[in-house]
Scaffold this active site. Structure first.
Site, PDB file in Angstrom:
ATOM      1  N   THR A 177      20.642 -10.540  10.956  1.00 40.14           N
ATOM      2  CA  THR A 177      21.544  -9.517  11.500  1.00 40.14           C
ATOM      3  C   THR A 177      20.910  -8.973  12.783  1.00 40.14           C
ATOM      4  O   THR A 177      21.157  -9.487  13.862  1.00 40.14           O
ATOM      5  CB  THR A 177      21.816  -8.403  10.475  1.00 40.14           C
ATOM      6  OG1 THR A 177      20.571  -7.932   9.933  1.00 40.14           O
ATOM      7  CG2 THR A 177      22.683  -8.916   9.338  1.00 40.14           C
ATOM      8  N   LYS A 235      15.238 -11.913   5.611  1.00 41.82           N
ATOM      9  CA  LYS A 235      15.786 -11.254   6.788  1.00 41.82           C
ATOM     10  C   LYS A 235      15.528  -9.765   6.668  1.00 41.82           C
ATOM     11  O   LYS A 235      15.428  -9.204   5.575  1.00 41.82           O
ATOM     12  CB  LYS A 235      17.278 -11.535   6.961  1.00 41.82           C
ATOM     13  CG  LYS A 235      18.207 -11.033   5.862  1.00 41.82           C
ATOM     14  CD  LYS A 235      18.603  -9.572   5.930  1.00 41.82           C
ATOM     15  CE  LYS A 235      19.224  -9.214   7.253  1.00 41.82           C
ATOM     16  NZ  LYS A 235      19.478  -7.717   7.298  1.00 41.82           N
ATOM     17  N   THR A 282      16.872  -2.764   3.736  1.00 47.56           N
ATOM     18  CA  THR A 282      17.878  -3.721   4.190  1.00 47.56           C
ATOM     19  C   THR A 282      17.207  -5.070   4.413  1.00 47.56           C
ATOM     20  O   THR A 282      16.917  -5.468   5.534  1.00 47.56           O
ATOM     21  CB  THR A 282      18.544  -3.238   5.486  1.00 47.56           C
ATOM     22  OG1 THR A 282      18.995  -1.907   5.295  1.00 47.56           O
ATOM     23  CG2 THR A 282      19.745  -4.105   5.828  1.00 47.56           C
ATOM     24  N   GLU A 324      12.539  -3.216  14.246  1.00 43.74           N
ATOM     25  CA  GLU A 324      13.313  -2.724  15.388  1.00 43.74           C
ATOM     26  C   GLU A 324      12.485  -1.721  16.196  1.00 43.74           C
ATOM     27  O   GLU A 324      12.089  -0.674  15.696  1.00 43.74           O
ATOM     28  CB  GLU A 324      14.605  -2.070  14.900  1.00 43.74           C
ATOM     29  CG  GLU A 324      15.583  -3.064  14.285  1.00 43.74           C
ATOM     30  CD  GLU A 324      16.839  -2.384  13.760  1.00 43.74           C
ATOM     31  OE1 GLU A 324      16.915  -1.145  13.808  1.00 43.74           O
ATOM     32  OE2 GLU A 324      17.742  -3.097  13.293  1.00 43.74           O
TER      33      GLU A 324
END
Length: 237
Positions: free
Chosen positions: A58, A86, A97, A184
């Site tokens: 994603t 992932k 997540t 991120e």
């Protein structure tokens, strides 16, 4: 979704893993078409494994795929481990997540696989932090088909099981760290080690507090050797 996969493959025992935007309805028509295409293209090549690891990305910036061959101690026999995962954001233990799967052709009983999985995940995917946020979607699964031809591991108290669990833990730890390295906005990778704690639970609580501390994170980002912030985090853990 389970019915769609079972219908396309003619097999039972489907595991559904899902992540995405919270609150959005899944487009089942599109998913159904994708399942049919995936089954038609199923193969066992390296490229196929790579396509799977890419398909689940994603916000990831690179596919996270690993494989390893393990030789059984004192023998010339071996088994293989293959895993992909992932995740890059909303990463914190106990609901992150992330999706992760490890497959092996080791011959290990269901009981032993379950015990190993519970232990291994606490040292790997449940021990990584990126931003401290949690999610409603995460999965970690370990599957063994016994195709290696090695003797079956059925005793969780045996040396063979201990060796398998150690190999699985090391593999899962390395795989899970790829998520942190792809975090991120991350510019640093930090591995927290706690020594001489009264218990594993105490050590993990201390490590989590250090890793979640905004002051520690800003010190790491700014390359500021302010070890007092680490001591502070240990103190209020």
């Amino acid at each position: 979704m389970v019915d769609l996969v079972s219908g396309a493959t003619g097999r039972e025992g489907t595991l559904v893993m899902s992540t995405g935007v919270i609150g959005q309805h899944l487009q089942m028509d599109k998913i159904g078409q994708g399942i049919a295409q995936a089954v038609a293209q199923a193969e066992t090549s390296h490229d196929a494994w790579l396509r799977v690891s890419e398909a689940i990305m994603t916000t990831d910036t690179f596919p996270k795929l690993m494989s390893r061959e393990v030789t059984l101690p004192g023998t010339d026999r071996s088994y293989r481990l293959v895993g992909f995962c992932k995740g890059a954001g909303m990463i914190k233990p106990n609901m992150a997540t992330m999706l992760a799967s490890i497959f092996t052709d080791a011959n290990v009983s269901a009981e032993c696989i379950q015990l190993a999985t519970k232990s291994v995940v606490e040292h790997s995917f449940n021990a990584i932090i990126v931003d401290g946020d949690t999610s409603t979607n995460d999965t970690f699964a370990v599957m063994a088909n016994g195709a290696s031809g090695m003797d079956s591991i059925t005793d969780p108290h045996s040396a063979e099981f201990a060796e398998f669990q150690a190999q699985l833990r090391d593999f899962a730890t390395t795989l899970s760290q790829l998520i942190v390295r792809d975090g991120e906005g991350a510019t640093k990778f930090v591995d927290v080690h706690v020594k001489n704690a009264p218990s594993f639970a105490d050590a993990k609580a201390i490590a989590n507090t250090i890793a979640l501390s905004p002051l520690v994170k800003t010190a790491m980002y700014g390359r500021d050797a302010n070890w007092g912030r680490i001591i502070c985090a240990v103190g209020f853990s």
